[in-house]
Design an enzyme around this catalytic site. Structure first.
Site, PDB file in Angstrom:
ATOM      1  CG  ASN A 190     -18.541  15.746   9.577  1.00  0.00           C
ATOM      2  OD1 ASN A 190     -19.024  14.713   9.072  1.00  0.00           O
ATOM      3  ND2 ASN A 190     -17.407  16.160   9.362  1.00  0.00           N
ATOM      4  CE1 TYR A 191     -20.169  19.112  14.527  1.00  0.00           C
ATOM      5  CE2 TYR A 191     -18.427  19.400  13.194  1.00  0.00           C
ATOM      6  CZ  TYR A 191     -18.940  18.990  14.498  1.00  0.00           C
ATOM      7  OH  TYR A 191     -18.067  18.518  15.421  1.00  0.00           O
ATOM      8  CG  MET A 192     -22.781  24.168   8.230  1.00  0.00           C
ATOM      9  SD  MET A 192     -21.929  25.342   7.139  1.00  0.00           S
ATOM     10  CE  MET A 192     -21.826  24.550   5.831  1.00  0.00           C
TER      11      MET A 192
END
EC number: 5.6.2.1
Length: 579
Positions: free
Chosen positions: A537-539
């Site tokens: 989800n974030y990187m």
DNA sequence: TGATCTACTTAGCATAAGGTCC
DNA sequence: GGACCTTATGCTAAGTAGATCA
């Protein structure tokens, strides 16, 4: 240079059926902001879990047999399956279940409380069924798998603008007990069995309406809403507090992939504004105006600590907080401009961190706390909406969550940039990546509970390692013997008869030991850190793809199959790509 | 202006699937 | 080929954030 080329990745990763049909949507202009998401949408609707098959096992109440109706038995079986787990002893869960259970039993029933009920008969039945299932002949398992695949092949895809796309969840949630996390006030409530009358279907106007799979039933509603990406939705008719559940396409679809790419592009755009924004909120931190000081200080924490924004929650949910909903009781001012934050965040995961902050924010926080009770809000003058409005004044589309994406991606890129050693094995490179990934996971507070048998597993690995180390010592002695004709090593293990093969065996053993040590260390380091969440989800996946190409690490070592499909749009990143 | 609704992303855990070892 | 362990996937709860309503 590249460890794999784009062409081969594409062929490998595209789901078979999409090969001829899918467009390379990521090569198109992404800035199409039209609210129309599709022109035609066709699918087979949703499926329902199998009906309950009564087993006839009675339960005991105060030692006496009590027979149940199939409906009551189904609920009893739900409880029997949580006996022995932590849910069984969780007070709220127990209390709420009891309330629901007594309701299902009806007035004037023999059973008056959960405490007197003995579900051992049903438990034994569940266990026996589980064993039976485990012991199925291979043939049967294979046949079952094939049927499942066939159904999935028929039902599990939608046609969106002539492209066949995988659907993520075609079977609606089965009845069961609501497993709300933490101290969720409704945990233990009964989730109803859904029927077609609970389901709203979304299909294209000229497209075929899916046939309702249960004879004698009909969908609640059929809409043709092309401004949304869901194929169906439903709401539990009994659980008034529960959220609406949607049926979406899978992560590998264009809908999801496009949004994902736009999310990362937005976070990259923040790079151009971040300096100005930081300057501005530092100005607000020093403002005369109390509201501004709260706005600046809250954003400082969101930016520095990657906190979530913290929307208001209803009484019907667990008491968890994010930045804007922090209360006085969640923060402790320590010496030397340190603060300790201790609160339950999303999923009731504890955020517990002592960190040094700038003196101005420290003094502000001291001011916000002063004169308040512990249950008062720390940032009482701002809301998540006002904070996001403030962010929008800098950049279109900017909101608090973008900071988490931005900081996570920057963190990964900076960690990976430290890689400069030559001649590392793939194993070592993977560990290096995992360490970088862990930095991000810690920043975002992504935790997991320690796996069961963790200690035993570690011990086992250590024993194996020790065994290998002994072999190395033995081989070294053996090589000396072969060289000098001294006493041979006494062992029941077969040892090489010439020096060259002995040296080769020694080198192999040393590599094995090295890899074992790396794996052991990684396992221990990642004991309570969930690495997957930030990866999914974030990187920005392009950071990973570029690094893997540059350092010649097979992408499969970092992204499993499903992630390669989800991030297909990112596989084309050049080794030199920068976030 | 605050509450509620809607649509979507983010989250950890359970379990199925797959791999390894004997 | 079965036991055991690891990894990947499925499931569904719980967030965010914009829109709409009262």
């Amino acid at each position: 240079m590249a460890a794999y080329n784009n062409k081969s990745m594409e062929a490998e990763d595209l789901p078979k059926k999409r090969k001829h049909e899918s467009s390379h949507w990521w090569e198109d202009d992404l800035e199409d902001k039209s609210t129309i998401k599709w022109n035609s949408l066709e699918h087979h609707g949703v499926m329902f879990p199998p009906l309950y098959q009564p087993h006839g096992m009675p339960i005991l109440y105060n030692g006496e047999h009590v027979s149940l109706t199939p409906e009551q038995e189904e609920v009893a079986t739900m409880w029997a399956s949580v006996v022995g787990t932590e849910w069984e002893t969780k007070e709220i869960f127990r209390k709420n279940f009891e309330k629901n259970w007594l309701r299902v039993l009806g007035e004037n029933h023999t059973i008056k409380s959960l405490d007197g009920c003995d579900f051992k008969g049903i438990q034994a039945h569940i266990e026996a069924q589980r064993e039976l299932r485990k012991a199925r002949p291979t043939e049967e398992k294979k046949a079952e798998r094939e049927i499942k695949q066939k159904i999935d092949e028929e039902m599990g895809y939608a046609i969106v603008d002539n492209v066949r796309e995988k659907i993520s969840n075609i079977i609606v949630e089965p009845p069961g007990l609501f497993r709300g996390r933490g101290q969720h006030p409704k945990a233990g409530y009964l989730k109803a069995r859904l029927s077609p009358e609970d389901i709203t279907i979304n299909v294209g106007k000229g497209n075929k309406v899916p046939i309702c799979p249960l004879p004698g039933h009909a969908w609640k509603n059929v809409t043709h809403n092309s401004t949304v990406t869901w194929l169906a939705f439903y709401k539990d008719p009994e659980l008034t507090f529960s959220n609406v559940k949607y049926v979406y396409l899978s992560a590998s679809s264009k809908f999801k992939g496009l949004n994902d790419k736009l999310k990362y592009e937005k976070a990259r755009r923040l790079k151009e504004y971040i300096e100005g924004i930081r300057e501005n909120y530092h100005g607000k931190i020093r403002s005369e105006n109390a509201l501004d000081r709260q706005l600046g200080s809250a954003l400082y924490l969101i930016d520095k600590l990657a906190l979530r924004v913290g929307n208001e929650k209803s009484e019907d949910e667990a008491d968890t907080v994010g930045c804007c909903s922090l209360r006085v009781e969640h923060i402790k001012l320590e010496e030397d401009y340190h603060i300790t934050l201790d609160f339950l965040g999303k999923d009731s995961m504890r955020y517990f961190n002592t960190v040094q902050i700038i003196p101005e924010v420290y003094e502000n926080l001291k001011g916000f706390i002063s004169g308040k009770d512990k249950e008062n809000e720390l940032f009482d003058l701002i809301t998540t909406t006002s904070l996001n409005e403030y962010l929008k004044s800098f950049m279109e589309g900017l909101s608090a969550k973008v900071f988490r994406t931005y900081n996570a991606s920057i963190c990964l890129q900076q960690q990976l940039a430290k890689f400069n050693e030559l001649d590392q094995t793939v194993e070592e490179k993977v560990k290096f990546y995992t360490d970088a990934n862990r930095e991000v996971a810690i920043l975002c507070n992504h935790q997991k509970s320690t796996p069961k048998n963790f200690d035993a597993q570690m011990e086992k690995l250590q024993d194996k390692l020790k065994e290998k180390l002994d072999i190395i010592v033995m081989l070294e002695d053996h090589i000396k013997f072969l060289k000098n004709g001294k006493n041979p090593v006494k062992t029941d293990k077969k040892l090489p008869t010439n020096e060259e093969s002995a040296r080769k065996a020694l080198a192999r053993a040393k590599t094995t030991v090295k890899n074992m040590e790396i794996r052991l260390k990684m396992k221990d380091d990642n004991k309570t850190v969930a690495l997957g969440t930030s990866k999914i989800n974030y990187m920005d996946p392009r950071i990973t793809v570029a690094w893997c190409k540059k350092e010649e690490v097979p992408i499969e070592r970092i992204f499993p199959k499903t992630l390669r499909a989800k991030f297909i749009w990112a596989m084309y990143a050049e080794p030199s790509w920068q976030f």
